[in-house]
Enzyme design. Structure first.
Site, PDB file in Angstrom:
ATOM      1  N   TYR A  51      -0.470  -3.070  -1.424  1.00 11.66           N
ATOM      2  CA  TYR A  51      -0.405  -1.802  -0.692  1.00 11.66           C
ATOM      3  C   TYR A  51      -0.541  -2.043   0.806  1.00 11.66           C
ATOM      4  O   TYR A  51       0.235  -1.514   1.610  1.00 11.66           O
ATOM      5  CB  TYR A  51      -1.505  -0.867  -1.181  1.00 11.66           C
ATOM      6  CG  TYR A  51      -1.602   0.419  -0.413  1.00 11.66           C
ATOM      7  CD1 TYR A  51      -0.695   1.454  -0.644  1.00 11.66           C
ATOM      8  CD2 TYR A  51      -2.597   0.620   0.542  1.00 11.66           C
ATOM      9  CE1 TYR A  51      -0.773   2.650   0.068  1.00 11.66           C
ATOM     10  CE2 TYR A  51      -2.683   1.811   1.252  1.00 11.66           C
ATOM     11  CZ  TYR A  51      -1.768   2.817   1.006  1.00 11.66           C
ATOM     12  OH  TYR A  51      -1.852   3.998   1.723  1.00 11.66           O
ATOM     13  N   LYS A 100       2.275  -1.207   3.790  1.00 20.69           N
ATOM     14  CA  LYS A 100       2.069  -0.273   4.895  1.00 20.69           C
ATOM     15  C   LYS A 100       2.224  -0.963   6.251  1.00 20.69           C
ATOM     16  O   LYS A 100       2.676  -0.348   7.228  1.00 20.69           O
ATOM     17  CB  LYS A 100       0.700   0.394   4.774  1.00 20.69           C
ATOM     18  CG  LYS A 100       0.610   1.369   3.602  1.00 20.69           C
ATOM     19  CD  LYS A 100       1.704   2.434   3.663  1.00 20.69           C
ATOM     20  CE  LYS A 100       1.590   3.456   2.547  1.00 20.69           C
ATOM     21  NZ  LYS A 100       2.613   4.523   2.638  1.00 20.69           N
TER      22      LYS A 100
END
Length: 289
Positions: A190, A194
């Site tokens: 994750y 990002k």
């Protein structure tokens, strides 16, 4: 595409001609006569964004995985559209499927009453687990949804913006996790995705902001901190997690989705007309310690 000479006075004049005209202060956060595309519109942040756009005078095309959103939050979106006389369209889609996304755009484009002038990319997932055992397929899925899905939506939007010859603003929802790792949770995939969203926005901003023959298209990211939602409730039930997350914030609390309305409106509207390739970090000071 022919490379422009940025030192040519004609180049500078052409870019300055694309700049937003001075608007009254009361209009800096308004989105009248604009259609904004929102991906991940069925989620907690997505529904809040859609409702906020409607309340600010814009029309919305909402895209998400579920066939028919039924949450109380989606009901509020429909009620806002009815109250303000705005148009809202919803289409189920998977941002991982570029061909299906293109087909959906072809379906709704003839129905729009205002030109597409913006995108808010909220679609994303946050799987976690120790990197030693985290499935590679799950890692690839994170990148495919969070990064490639964002690019797919942006590409489809920019093509329509160029056809219309109007300025536009794109907001990619990134995360403070694009800057730092999160204590207490294993989210390598994750976090990497990002950080990639940050770089994608900077790269697209450079490409779409520097071409004379392309309308003024701004691309920025919004990096939220921890948000208290039903989606984070499970993580917060882990012993000590809430106190740690709260303690990591300079404001000593978690955020709520309403606190991202003004930042997103700022990035979408004329108030941020000289802002592109930037990240607006709204994290309660988490990254500033």
């Amino acid at each position: 595409m022919k490379e422009e000479n940025v030192h040519d006075p004609k180049y500078r004049e052409a870019k300055e001609a694309q700049s937003s005209p001075s608007v009254p202060t009361s209009q800096l956060f308004r989105l009248d006569n604009r259609t904004i595309i929102v991906t991940g519109a069925g989620g907690f942040l997505g529904t809040t964004v859609a409702k906020t756009i409607i309340e600010s005078g814009g029309d919305v095309v909402c895209l998400d995985l579920v066939e028919n959103p039924q949450s109380v939050y989606w009901k509020q979106v429909l009620e806002a559209a009815d109250h303000h006389g705005r148009n809202v369209h919803y289409y189920p889609c998977n941002v991982q499927d570029a061909d299906a996304m293109a087909d959906i755009f072809a379906r709704f484009l003839p129905l729009l009453q205002s030109p597409i002038r913006g995108l808010v990319s909220c679609a994303g997932v946050s799987d976690n687990g120790p990197a030693t055992d985290f499935p590679v397929r799950s890692f690839q899925r994170l990148l495919d949804i969070n990064v490639t899905g964002t690019f797919t939506a942006a590409q489809l939007v920019v093509k329509e913006v160029i056809k219309a010859g109007l300025s536009a603003s794109m907001v990619f929802v990134a995360s403070m996790s694009g800057y730092v790792s999160n204590k207490g949770v294993d989210t390598a995939g994750y976090n990497a995705s990002k950080a990639a969203v940050h770089q994608l926005a900077r790269s697209l901003a450079a490409e779409w902001g520097s071409r004379v023959n392309v309308p003024l298209i701004r691309v920025n990211t919004l990096s939220p901190g921890y948000i208290r939602t039903e989606a984070t409730a499970e993580a917060l039930r882990k012993p000590g997690m809430e106190s740690q997350w709260v303690g990591d914030s300079m404001l000593y609390r978690l955020s709520n989705v309403d606190e991202y309305r003004a930042p997103i409106l700022f990035l979408l509207g004329d108030g941020s007309s000289y802002m592109t390739g930037a990240d607006l970090r709204v994290d309660g000071g988490h990254c500033a310690w």
